[in-house]
Design a protein around this motif. Structure first.
Motif, mmCIF file in Angstrom:
data_model
loop_
_atom_site.group_PDB
_atom_site.id
_atom_site.type_symbol
_atom_site.label_atom_id
_atom_site.label_comp_id
_atom_site.label_asym_id
_atom_site.label_seq_id
_atom_site.Cartn_x
_atom_site.Cartn_y
_atom_site.Cartn_z
ATOM 1 N N UNK A 1 4.566 -0.035 10.167
ATOM 2 C CA UNK A 1 5.031 -0.411 8.842
ATOM 3 C C UNK A 1 6.478 0.016 8.635
ATOM 4 N N UNK A 2 6.837 1.195 9.121
ATOM 5 C CA UNK A 2 8.203 1.665 8.958
ATOM 6 C C UNK A 2 9.212 0.754 9.629
ATOM 7 N N UNK A 3 8.905 0.329 10.836
ATOM 8 C CA UNK A 3 9.832 -0.568 11.530
ATOM 9 C C UNK A 3 9.939 -1.905 10.802
ATOM 10 N N UNK A 4 8.822 -2.446 10.383
ATOM 11 C CA UNK A 4 8.852 -3.717 9.658
ATOM 12 C C UNK A 4 9.657 -3.590 8.378
ATOM 13 N N UNK B 1 -1.766 0.577 1.607
ATOM 14 C CA UNK B 1 -2.267 -0.368 2.611
ATOM 15 C C UNK B 1 -3.750 -0.135 2.909
ATOM 16 N N UNK B 2 -4.390 -1.218 3.318
ATOM 17 C CA UNK B 2 -5.749 -1.135 3.814
ATOM 18 C C UNK B 2 -5.742 -1.094 5.333
ATOM 19 N N UNK C 1 -2.813 -3.686 11.194
ATOM 20 C CA UNK C 1 -2.746 -3.665 12.658
ATOM 21 C C UNK C 1 -1.500 -2.910 13.113
ATOM 22 N N UNK C 2 -1.612 -1.580 13.223
ATOM 23 C CA UNK C 2 -0.526 -0.742 13.721
ATOM 24 C C UNK C 2 -1.096 0.270 14.710
ATOM 25 N N UNK C 3 -0.209 1.073 15.286
ATOM 26 C CA UNK C 3 -0.619 2.053 16.293
ATOM 27 C C UNK C 3 -1.244 3.313 15.699
ATOM 28 N N UNK D 1 1.936 -5.355 9.488
ATOM 29 C CA UNK D 1 2.982 -4.462 9.008
ATOM 30 C C UNK D 1 3.993 -5.216 8.160
ATOM 31 N N UNK D 2 4.272 -6.461 8.521
ATOM 32 C CA UNK D 2 5.233 -7.257 7.755
ATOM 33 C C UNK D 2 4.725 -7.510 6.336
#
Length: 247
Positions: free
Chosen positions: A14-17, A186-187, A190-192, A218-219
């Motif tokens: 999420x941070x990168x997005x 967020x629910x 799909x992240x790491x 994440x986007x």
């Protein structure tokens, strides 16, 4: 409102997005990361490819010295107008009667104290009370804050419930000082982070239980963050926005 944005935990997920989307919307971005220098460099490269300035700063948000270094890097780029308190950790699934004090200390230091420290420094720069010109703060909560994560990581859920209360309290403190403070919740995304908590298949296992029968991206969370920081959300303050697909 453009300017300089700090995204903690901005090297992935999420941070990168969020970092990339904010760059698309005119921000220069400081990407904080804790360990993965290569991933942080890739995020900065994506920011710079959009014609914005970027900087990667290694640091643990639970360390005051590291937080000060992150904000010093932002000061070098210009006027801070946005903070995304995204950095956070989970841990292996455990019941409360199995949790060590070391686990609990790490969880709350990073997830909750870290957000307090970063917000403190942001307010010092943004608040009209301190000579600033305003700005926005978005904190990362979690659906776990209301679903409790019983039998898995109640400590994580409690830290995110703390974020909810922190968001509302800070929003009320600085509402008249040009700063809006909100959160996204967020629910299943799909992240790491699921793998880092020892559940790499959690998204696939949960998919059929979700109202929309799919996980979020994440986007999609980044879009909510960017909206809360935008002038379109100019009268939104002290809100926690669910990005949960109805869960």
């Amino acid at each position: 409102m453009s300017g300089v944005a700090i995204v903690t935990g901005g090297s992935r997920g999420i941070g990168r997005a969020a970092a990339i989307l904010l760059a698309e919307r005119g921000y220069d971005v400081v990407v904080n990361y804790q360990a993965n220098a290569q991933a942080a460099a890739e995020t900065v490269a994506a920011v710079e490819a959009l014609g914005r300035r970027g900087a990667a700063v290694r640091g643990d948000v639970g360390s005051e010295a590291d937080v000060l270094a992150i904000f010093a890097a932002a000061d070098a780029l210009g006027r801070l107008t946005a903070l995304v308190n995204n950095a956070g950790v989970v841990d292996r699934p455990q019941r409360i009667d199995e949790m060590s004090v070391e686990r609990l200390e790490r969880m709350f230091r990073i997830n909750l104290t870290g957000s307090f420290l970063c917000a403190r420094e942001a307010v010092k720069r943004m608040s009209t009370r301190h000579g600033g010109q305003g700005g926005g703060i978005v904190n990362l909560s979690s659906a776990a804050a209301v679903l409790t994560a019983a039998g898995q990581y109640v400590d994580y859920a409690a830290s995110k419930a703390g974020i909810d209360v922190f968001t509302l309290g800070l929003a009320r403190e600085v509402a008249a000082e040009g700063i809006r403070v909100n959160a996204v919740r967020p629910g299943i995304i799909d992240t790491e982070i699921h793998a880092s908590g020892g559940l790499p298949d959690r998204v696939a296992q949960m998919r059929d239980q979700l109202p929309m029968k799919r996980e979020g991206t994440a986007h999609e969370v980044a879009l909510a963050i960017a909206w809360l920081l935008s002038d379109e959300a100019s009268y939104t303050n002290g809100s926690v926005l669910n990005v949960t697909g109805g869960r």
